[in-house]
Structures are given as C-alpha cells and as structure tokens.
Design a protein around this motif. Structure first.
Motif, PDB file in Angstrom:
ATOM      1  N   SER A   1       0.829  -1.205   0.000  1.00 31.74           N
ATOM      2  CA  SER A   1       0.000   0.000   0.000  1.00 31.74           C
ATOM      3  C   SER A   1       0.863   1.254   0.000  1.00 31.74           C
TER       4      SER A   1
ATOM      5  N   ASP B   1       2.214   1.698  -3.436  1.00 25.65           N
ATOM      6  CA  ASP B   1       1.111   2.183  -4.271  1.00 25.65           C
ATOM      7  C   ASP B   1       0.972   3.703  -4.137  1.00 25.65           C
ATOM      8  N   ARG B   2       0.932   4.185  -2.913  1.00 29.32           N
ATOM      9  CA  ARG B   2       0.750   5.622  -2.688  1.00 29.32           C
ATOM     10  C   ARG B   2       1.949   6.423  -3.173  1.00 29.32           C
TER      11      ARG B   2
ATOM     12  N   SER C   1       1.833   6.421  -7.054  1.00 27.20           N
ATOM     13  CA  SER C   1       0.722   7.264  -7.486  1.00 27.20           C
ATOM     14  C   SER C   1       1.070   8.739  -7.334  1.00 27.20           C
TER      15      SER C   1
ATOM     16  N   LYS D   1      -9.556  -0.249  -7.687  1.00 31.96           N
ATOM     17  CA  LYS D   1      -8.805   0.717  -8.481  1.00 31.96           C
ATOM     18  C   LYS D   1      -9.719   1.332  -9.551  1.00 31.96           C
TER      19      LYS D   1
ATOM     20  N   ASN E   1      -5.203  -8.170  -0.613  1.00 28.99           N
ATOM     21  CA  ASN E   1      -4.325  -7.866  -1.747  1.00 28.99           C
ATOM     22  C   ASN E   1      -3.239  -8.913  -1.914  1.00 28.99           C
TER      23      ASN E   1
ATOM     24  N   TYR F   1       0.409  -5.751 -10.417  1.00 31.91           N
ATOM     25  CA  TYR F   1       0.026  -4.710  -9.454  1.00 31.91           C
ATOM     26  C   TYR F   1       0.456  -3.328  -9.939  1.00 31.91           C
TER      27      TYR F   1
ATOM     28  N   ILE G   1      -1.848   0.007 -10.691  1.00 36.38           N
ATOM     29  CA  ILE G   1      -1.570   1.369 -10.223  1.00 36.38           C
ATOM     30  C   ILE G   1      -1.643   2.349 -11.390  1.00 36.38           C
TER      31      ILE G   1
ATOM     32  N   ASP H   1      -5.188   2.893 -12.283  1.00 38.87           N
ATOM     33  CA  ASP H   1      -5.847   3.681 -11.246  1.00 38.87           C
ATOM     34  C   ASP H   1      -5.603   5.177 -11.444  1.00 38.87           C
TER      35      ASP H   1
END
Length: 295
Positions: A25, A28-29, A32, A185, A224, A254, A258, A261
């Motif tokens: 996570s 991911d952040r 992003s 997502k 996940n 994954y 992302i 997303d």
C-alpha cells in the motif's frame, strides 16, 4: 508437500501478510504520487494511519457495524490462510464471497445514504467479478485433467509440472481485468471513492471510524496479498523458477493496476457489470471451451 509445511505457509500468511500488504500500500501511494507530480508520503505511512485509527475513539452508528466488519476481517484472513495452505480453490472463492457479504451488511446497517449507495455499488461490483473468479477455479480444475479426476486443490495446481498460463491465457487476462475491481482501483472503484469529496463520499466506509476503519484497512492488506497469490498461481510448476516468475508477474500486474488507477476516471456501475460479464463470457467461457477440447 507435507501437511505441516502447508500449515506453516498458512501461519506465515496470517503473521506476515499485514506487513507485506502495508508495504504494498505504501508503494502504491508513493508511485501514485510520483505519477501525479507529487513527492508522496513515506512507505510506512499506511501503518502510521492504521496506528492512528486504533488510538481514536470508536463511534459506530450501531452495535452491529463493528461485528460485521470484524467478521469481514476474520473471513478474509481465513480465506487467505486456506489459499496458502493449499486447500480447495473453489472453497476459497466461496469463502471470499462470504467475506464480501459481511462488508455489505456493515455498510447497510449504518443508515447513512452514502454508505447504502456504496453497499449497492459493492453488490454490483461483486456481480461483475464473481463469474470470472468462479470460471478461474473451474479452469484450473480442467487444466488438472477432469478426465483423470481433476483437482481444485491449490497445492496440486502449484505442484503441477506444467504452468497453467499458456492453456489458461484467456482466463488469466480475464482475471487481471476483474482484479481492477477487487483491488478497488479506477475505473472501477465504484463503492469506495479514494477521496472524501467525491460523489459518494467514502461509500461503504462513510460511517467507519477508529478501530472499525483500521480493521477494514488491514483486511485489504490481507486480501491484496491473497489476490496476488492467485495471479502467481498461474505460473507455478513445482519448481523455484515458477515461484519466482509468479512473484515477478504478480508485482508487474500490481504496477499495471496502479497505472490504470491513475490513468482512468471512474466509470458507471453499468460499465463495470458489462466489462466483468463480457470478460467472463468471452475470455472465461472461451478458454474453458478450449480446455475441454484439449483435455
């Protein structure tokens, strides 16, 4: 593989999946944020967020909400433990659906109109992805040889001498498509917006706070890791090469999620339903027809 090794795998999942999911996570952040021209939070930010939630007062609209969210967390953990223990894949799928039911009940019982809209959208999304997930389990059964008794057991699939990716390529692509829905997502984050100012506020999580919201976040970490384990299952051949290849592909999938997303706006639930069912009908059933022919 010995039963005690499978039990150990389940215990390792229960103990370490939250840490791996938390790190995932955080990555991911971070990615992003960089894609949006920002620096982004540290990788450990999801853990700090959950720790802060655990320290807050828990203000639930009624006494059933916490119970349902706790059941959601427990069944997600049970589902993942069953998968990594090499148990029946079909049973894993049904248990995952049961966990989803508890999340919907938690949203419905709050009385918030935003939460109830989120719960309705959660049901639509479940209707969209569940056929493909079920077809994936059936595809693995046929891949293992229905005429020879077949097998739904994850450990039998993982120890097969052949990788399932080539004969099950259509199902794999279909599973990656619906994985966007399951990972929440864009363009299919219909039931739970990423930001509080969007159309349904926070959807199913609108009335969640404190420990309740922390439980849901931890549930997503567990889920996940399990979903990426399903991706890796397509590449298992009983050797370390298959294990490593499966992990690499799971990470790449994954990263693809992302990118999706951050590159697509949210679509309507009708589009999600059509996408999931078209993927199941064309890629899923088409691939199963091929497996029946070559079996």
């Amino acid at each position: 593989m010995d039963d005690w090794i499978l039990l150990l795998c389940a215990i390792i999942f229960v103990a370490l999946a939250p840490f791996a999911g938390c790190l995932l996570s955080g990555v991911d952040r971070k990615i992003s944020a960089r894609m949006q021209g920002r620096r982004g939070p540290p990788l450990s930010q999801p853990w700090h967020d959950v720790r802060k939630l655990l320290a807050k007062d828990n203000n639930a609209p009624n006494r059933f909400q916490d119970f349902y969210v706790a059941c959601y967390l427990i069944w997600i953990i049970v589902t993942g433990a069953m998968f990594f223990a090499g148990m029946d894949l079909l049973l894993v799928v049904f248990t995952l659906i049961l966990a989803e039911v508890f999340l919907v009940l938690a949203a419905y019982c709050s009385g918030s109109p935003f939460a109830q809209v989120g719960a309705q959208r959660e049901i639509y999304v479940a209707m969209a992805y569940e056929p493909m997930v079920l077809l994936m389990a059936i595809g693995f059964y046929l891949f293992m040889g229905a005429d020879d008794g077949g097998s739904f057991r994850v450990i039998d699939i993982a120890e097969s001498s052949d990788m399932a990716i080539i004969p099950m390529l259509g199902i794999f692509i279909g599973f990656v498509i619906i994985l966007t829905m399951k990972l929440r997502k864009s363009p299919f984050d219909l039931s739970m917006s990423h930001h509080a100012h969007q159309d349904i506020v926070r959807g199913v999580a609108t009335e969640f706070s404190g420990r309740t919201y922390a439980m849901m976040e931890v549930s997503h970490w567990y889920e996940n890791i399990m979903l990426l384990g399903m991706v890796a299952l397509f590449f298992q051949n009983g050797e370390w090469t298959g294990f490593i290849l499966g992990m690499v592909v799971a990470i790449l999938v994954y990263l693809l999620e992302i990118w999706l997303d951050n590159g697509f706006a949210r679509m309507k639930w009708q589009t999600a339903l059509k996408t999931g069912w078209v993927a199941a009908l064309i890629l899923g059933l088409g691939n199963i027809a091929v497996l029946l022919v070559i079996a």
